[in-house]
Design a protein around this motif. Structure first.
Motif, PDB file in Angstrom:
ATOM      1  N   TRP A   6       0.823  -1.204   0.000  1.00 52.18           N
ATOM      2  CA  TRP A   6       0.000   0.000   0.000  1.00 52.18           C
ATOM      3  C   TRP A   6       0.859   1.257   0.000  1.00 52.18           C
ATOM      4  O   TRP A   6       0.560   2.230  -0.706  1.00 52.18           O
ATOM      5  CB  TRP A   6      -0.931   0.000   1.214  1.00 52.18           C
ATOM      6  CG  TRP A   6      -2.139  -0.855   1.024  1.00 52.18           C
ATOM      7  CD1 TRP A   6      -2.364  -2.098   1.526  1.00 52.18           C
ATOM      8  CD2 TRP A   6      -3.292  -0.525   0.247  1.00 52.18           C
ATOM      9  NE1 TRP A   6      -3.571  -2.575   1.125  1.00 52.18           N
ATOM     10  CE2 TRP A   6      -4.171  -1.626   0.328  1.00 52.18           C
ATOM     11  CE3 TRP A   6      -3.662   0.575  -0.500  1.00 52.18           C
ATOM     12  CZ2 TRP A   6      -5.394  -1.653  -0.309  1.00 52.18           C
ATOM     13  CZ3 TRP A   6      -4.884   0.563  -1.144  1.00 52.18           C
ATOM     14  CH2 TRP A   6      -5.741  -0.540  -1.048  1.00 52.18           C
ATOM     15  N   THR A  10       0.845   4.053  -2.971  1.00 47.40           N
ATOM     16  CA  THR A  10       0.615   5.480  -2.723  1.00 47.40           C
ATOM     17  C   THR A  10       1.779   6.317  -3.236  1.00 47.40           C
ATOM     18  O   THR A  10       1.584   7.360  -3.882  1.00 47.40           O
ATOM     19  CB  THR A  10       0.416   5.721  -1.224  1.00 47.40           C
ATOM     20  OG1 THR A  10      -0.680   4.918  -0.753  1.00 47.40           O
ATOM     21  CG2 THR A  10       0.122   7.182  -0.943  1.00 47.40           C
ATOM     22  N   PRO A  34     -13.964  -0.755  -1.975  1.00 39.26           N
ATOM     23  CA  PRO A  34     -13.798   0.603  -1.417  1.00 39.26           C
ATOM     24  C   PRO A  34     -12.343   1.037  -1.341  1.00 39.26           C
ATOM     25  O   PRO A  34     -12.038   2.227  -1.494  1.00 39.26           O
ATOM     26  CB  PRO A  34     -14.420   0.486  -0.018  1.00 39.26           C
ATOM     27  CG  PRO A  34     -15.385  -0.671  -0.126  1.00 39.26           C
ATOM     28  CD  PRO A  34     -14.753  -1.626  -1.083  1.00 39.26           C
ATOM     29  N   GLN A  35     -11.423   0.072  -1.117  1.00 41.86           N
ATOM     30  CA  GLN A  35     -10.010   0.441  -1.037  1.00 41.86           C
ATOM     31  C   GLN A  35      -9.501   0.966  -2.374  1.00 41.86           C
ATOM     32  O   GLN A  35      -8.721   1.924  -2.425  1.00 41.86           O
ATOM     33  CB  GLN A  35      -9.169  -0.764  -0.591  1.00 41.86           C
ATOM     34  CG  GLN A  35      -9.378  -1.190   0.842  1.00 41.86           C
ATOM     35  CD  GLN A  35     -10.596  -2.072   1.017  1.00 41.86           C
ATOM     36  OE1 GLN A  35     -11.301  -2.371   0.053  1.00 41.86           O
ATOM     37  NE2 GLN A  35     -10.856  -2.489   2.246  1.00 41.86           N
ATOM     38  N   ARG A  36      -9.961   0.341  -3.466  1.00 40.79           N
ATOM     39  CA  ARG A  36      -9.521   0.831  -4.775  1.00 40.79           C
ATOM     40  C   ARG A  36     -10.093   2.210  -5.053  1.00 40.79           C
ATOM     41  O   ARG A  36      -9.398   3.092  -5.564  1.00 40.79           O
ATOM     42  CB  ARG A  36      -9.958  -0.148  -5.868  1.00 40.79           C
ATOM     43  CG  ARG A  36      -9.308   0.134  -7.218  1.00 40.79           C
ATOM     44  CD  ARG A  36      -9.919  -0.688  -8.312  1.00 40.79           C
ATOM     45  NE  ARG A  36     -11.243  -0.190  -8.695  1.00 40.79           N
ATOM     46  CZ  ARG A  36     -12.009  -0.759  -9.625  1.00 40.79           C
ATOM     47  NH1 ARG A  36     -11.593  -1.855 -10.239  1.00 40.79           N
ATOM     48  NH2 ARG A  36     -13.177  -0.249  -9.932  1.00 40.79           N
ATOM     49  N   ASP A  37     -11.363   2.411  -4.715  1.00 43.77           N
ATOM     50  CA  ASP A  37     -11.961   3.728  -4.906  1.00 43.77           C
ATOM     51  C   ASP A  37     -11.222   4.781  -4.073  1.00 43.77           C
ATOM     52  O   ASP A  37     -11.042   5.923  -4.507  1.00 43.77           O
ATOM     53  CB  ASP A  37     -13.439   3.701  -4.523  1.00 43.77           C
ATOM     54  CG  ASP A  37     -14.243   2.762  -5.414  1.00 43.77           C
ATOM     55  OD1 ASP A  37     -13.781   2.486  -6.543  1.00 43.77           O
ATOM     56  OD2 ASP A  37     -15.312   2.295  -4.972  1.00 43.77           O
ATOM     57  N   GLN A  38     -10.772   4.356  -2.903  1.00 43.47           N
ATOM     58  CA  GLN A  38     -10.078   5.292  -2.018  1.00 43.47           C
ATOM     59  C   GLN A  38      -8.735   5.711  -2.607  1.00 43.47           C
ATOM     60  O   GLN A  38      -8.404   6.900  -2.625  1.00 43.47           O
ATOM     61  CB  GLN A  38      -9.872   4.650  -0.645  1.00 43.47           C
ATOM     62  CG  GLN A  38      -9.110   5.512   0.352  1.00 43.47           C
ATOM     63  CD  GLN A  38      -8.912   4.801   1.682  1.00 43.47           C
ATOM     64  OE1 GLN A  38      -9.432   3.727   1.908  1.00 43.47           O
ATOM     65  NE2 GLN A  38      -8.142   5.416   2.559  1.00 43.47           N
ATOM     66  N   ILE A  39      -7.979   4.746  -3.115  1.00 45.65           N
ATOM     67  CA  ILE A  39      -6.656   5.075  -3.630  1.00 45.65           C
ATOM     68  C   ILE A  39      -6.748   5.867  -4.931  1.00 45.65           C
ATOM     69  O   ILE A  39      -5.927   6.753  -5.198  1.00 45.65           O
ATOM     70  CB  ILE A  39      -5.814   3.794  -3.817  1.00 45.65           C
ATOM     71  CG1 ILE A  39      -4.345   4.159  -4.016  1.00 45.65           C
ATOM     72  CG2 ILE A  39      -6.298   2.965  -4.985  1.00 45.65           C
ATOM     73  CD1 ILE A  39      -3.424   2.954  -4.027  1.00 45.65           C
ATOM     74  N   SER A  41      -9.314   7.915  -5.709  1.00 44.12           N
ATOM     75  CA  SER A  41      -9.829   9.245  -5.369  1.00 44.12           C
ATOM     76  C   SER A  41      -8.742  10.134  -4.771  1.00 44.12           C
ATOM     77  O   SER A  41      -8.812  11.357  -4.865  1.00 44.12           O
ATOM     78  CB  SER A  41     -10.999   9.127  -4.391  1.00 44.12           C
ATOM     79  OG  SER A  41     -10.574   8.550  -3.160  1.00 44.12           O
ATOM     80  N   ARG A  42      -7.738   9.527  -4.144  1.00 46.44           N
ATOM     81  CA  ARG A  42      -6.653  10.296  -3.539  1.00 46.44           C
ATOM     82  C   ARG A  42      -5.477  10.500  -4.495  1.00 46.44           C
ATOM     83  O   ARG A  42      -4.418  10.966  -4.069  1.00 46.44           O
ATOM     84  CB  ARG A  42      -6.159   9.602  -2.266  1.00 46.44           C
ATOM     85  CG  ARG A  42      -7.185   9.590  -1.140  1.00 46.44           C
ATOM     86  CD  ARG A  42      -6.601   8.943   0.114  1.00 46.44           C
ATOM     87  NE  ARG A  42      -7.561   8.965   1.213  1.00 46.44           N
ATOM     88  CZ  ARG A  42      -7.322   8.449   2.421  1.00 46.44           C
ATOM     89  NH1 ARG A  42      -6.128   7.898   2.668  1.00 46.44           N
ATOM     90  NH2 ARG A  42      -8.233   8.491   3.363  1.00 46.44           N
ATOM     91  N   VAL A 148      -5.949  -1.384   4.318  1.00 45.79           N
ATOM     92  CA  VAL A 148      -5.145  -0.173   4.174  1.00 45.79           C
ATOM     93  C   VAL A 148      -4.476   0.132   5.512  1.00 45.79           C
ATOM     94  O   VAL A 148      -5.150   0.167   6.547  1.00 45.79           O
ATOM     95  CB  VAL A 148      -6.022   1.010   3.728  1.00 45.79           C
ATOM     96  CG1 VAL A 148      -5.174   2.266   3.560  1.00 45.79           C
ATOM     97  CG2 VAL A 148      -6.744   0.677   2.440  1.00 45.79           C
TER      98      VAL A 148
END
Length: 544
Positions: A6, A10, A34-39, A41-42, A148
């Protein structure tokens, strides 16, 4: 290890935001979560994220003629392509990206005409992945696993300053030790090292930048694991002489610790590297995954570029391509025919639609059910058919079973892809008696003809020990039986039907080798094979 994946993902996206065009982009191999959407989106990119659909047309990708503007102004007006507007291209479901589109994007990357690509790869199986031509040109291949981590990436300590030449030499040596043959890998790693130096607020390279670049770029490109020896160590520098001074009083020419970098890359190698998995960004020949032949159609299938032609009542006209071909000639034709209203279309402007249609494949198992080994052979064939049909929906395969014994052959299982029906029909099959090999091939020949008429692509799989002793007329004549089998094998070859001959005898039979040559078939000796070995031989030989 999970936290490292991770943190590396990042960091890779942060570096990609610094130099998106130079680094090419990244492959993010994760299922929807959700983890993929999070990474995503950031993703700290100064450029907007723009979705690039896998079915994008050439006009949308490269640009083309703006038809409405061209007709309105009577002169050619070109439209802009996808990458004309700055932005990071996001390819959803990149594992389904056509190889043709991958090659086009690779060409744009080579010409530095893109602003960066983020390929979202949702593949599960090793064969489901981003096209190799595209992945090889993207610096990163990210596959974070597990939850994460709560903390942030540990700070990077300062290292030893390096020159650009020394950094390139070190990265090239590392690539060679991990079996990476593509020259793009060390070039991309050098760009990553420079981006990492900028990320740390520096303008010069340190050895920590080289180590970070190697761990981000090399693991999924590696094809071998370096051995722990000293044979790859660089030779000692020559002694200084008056004629040839070394001039190495500057520490920038000193190579950093190679083994430390090798260990860092080793720690991130894919776990299945030694099991034969070819990683992203390397060349690998792939089979058709059970698919049949590609046929050109004018009604259905995957769209192909249109072609010039004449309307014959069966072909479909490509209206946009036709108008595009006619648009540049409108001013000239209007001068020749000023009184004629509307568009002036000539027969040479007509463009016809084309489609690539993928046909299903039919595996015709022709099984020797004669003699004392009939029970074993039939059991193996039953198991192989059930194993092949277990994934028939994904591989688009149909199967049929022809068993020959006594004086003739019978089609015991017509073409089907239903596993339930197959198990019911294979529950009890007869065995024993003579070996009418020619009759079995005759039934297989007839089935292949019928399946072609229904749009299937047939393949004959012959399972026998090669001891044919019954001719087509039912007479017990070995020489005539062999001649009849050879004639039917030649007919199957002339028909263009692919074939596979599995020799189940204890020793390879010359008669079966000659028969497979007459049929232009793969010959595979498989003594004492079980259902799993039989299935493996079929899938390997036929490229499924």
């Amino acid at each position: 290890m999970t936290a490292d994946t991770w943190h590396n993902a990042t960091l890779a996206l942060e570096l990609l935001a610094i130099d998106p065009a130079g680094l090419g982009g990244a492959v993010l191999r994760m299922r929807a979560c959700p983890q993929r959407d999070q990474i995503v989106s950031r993703f700290p990119s100064p450029l907007p994220l723009r979705k690039l659909p896998p079915n994008i047309s050439d006009e949308q990708l490269f640009g083309g003629i703006d038809l409405s503007a061209t007709l309105a102004s009577s002169q050619v007006i070109e439209s802009s392509g996808f990458f004309h507007t700055p932005g990071i291209a996001v390819i959803p479901m990149a594992e389904r990206c056509p190889h043709t589109l991958g090659a086009k994007l690779a060409n744009l990357l080579d010409q530095s005409l893109t602003w960066g690509i983020l390929a979202i790869d949702e593949g599960i199986e090793p064969d489901e992945r981003t096209p190799d031509a595209l992945a090889d040109r993207l610096a990163f291949h990210l596959a974070p696993t597990g939850p994460v981590p709560a903390g942030t990436r540990p700070p990077v300590p300062a290292g030893t300053e390096l020159s650009a030449d020394t950094a390139m030499e070190q990265l090239t040596l590392l690539a060679d030790r991990f079996g990476i043959t593509s020259l793009r890998a060390p070039l991309l790693a050098l760009r990553v090292a420079r981006a990492h130096a900028l990320h740390q607020g520096r303008t010069v390279l340190h050895d920590v930048d080289i180590a970070t670049a190697a761990t981000l770029v090399y693991p999924h490109r590696a094809t071998q694991v370096p051995q722990d020896d000293t044979t790859d160590a660089p030779p000692p520098p020559p002694a200084e002489t008056d004629d040839c001074p070394r001039g190495d009083n500057d520490q920038n020419d000193a190579l950093p610790d190679t083994e430390m970098m090798v260990d860092a890359v080793k720690a991130l190698l894919p776990s299945d590297l030694l099991n034969g998995l070819v990683p992203a960004g390397t060349t690998r020949s792939t089979g058709g995954a059970g698919a049949g032949q590609k046929r050109t159609s004018n009604r259905r299938g995957r769209p192909l570029p249109s072609r010039p032609g004449r309307l014959d009542g069966t072909s479909r006209i490509d209206l946009i391509a036709t108008l595009r071909a006619a648009a540049p000639w409108q001013p000239l034709r209007r001068q020749q025919q000023p009184d004629r209203p509307g568009l002036l279309i000539r027969p040479g402007d007509i463009r016809l639609k084309r489609y690539a249609e993928q046909s299903d494949r039919l595996l015709i198992f022709t099984v020797d059910a004669s003699g004392s080994a009939a029970v074993s052979r039939l059991g193996e064939a039953k198991g192989a058919i059930e194993l092949l049909l277990a994934d028939a929906y994904a591989s688009r395969d149909h199967v049929a079973l022809v068993a020959f014994r006594g004086e003739t052959a019978d089609t015991l299982l017509p073409p089907t892809r239903s596993l339930v029906q197959t198990k019911r029909r294979l529950a009890s099959l007869p065995g024993g008696g003579g070996t009418p090999l020619a009759s079995g091939l005759q039934h297989a020949f007839a089935l292949s003809q019928q399946s072609r008429a229904k749009g299937l692509t047939p393949t004959v799989v012959l399972i026998t020990d090669g001891r044919a002793n019954v001719a087509l007329d039912g007479a017990a004549n070995r020489s005539q039986a062999a001649q009849d089998a050879t004639d039917l094998a030649t007919a199957i070859r002339a028909q263009g039907t692919p074939a596979l001959v599995l020799d189940m005898s204890n020793r390879p039979q010359p008669a079966l080798q000659n028969l497979s040559a007459a049929m232009d078939a793969h010959y595979v000796p498989l003594p004492r094979a079980d259902a799993h070995k039989l299935t493996g031989a079929v899938t390997a030989a036929l490229g499924r």
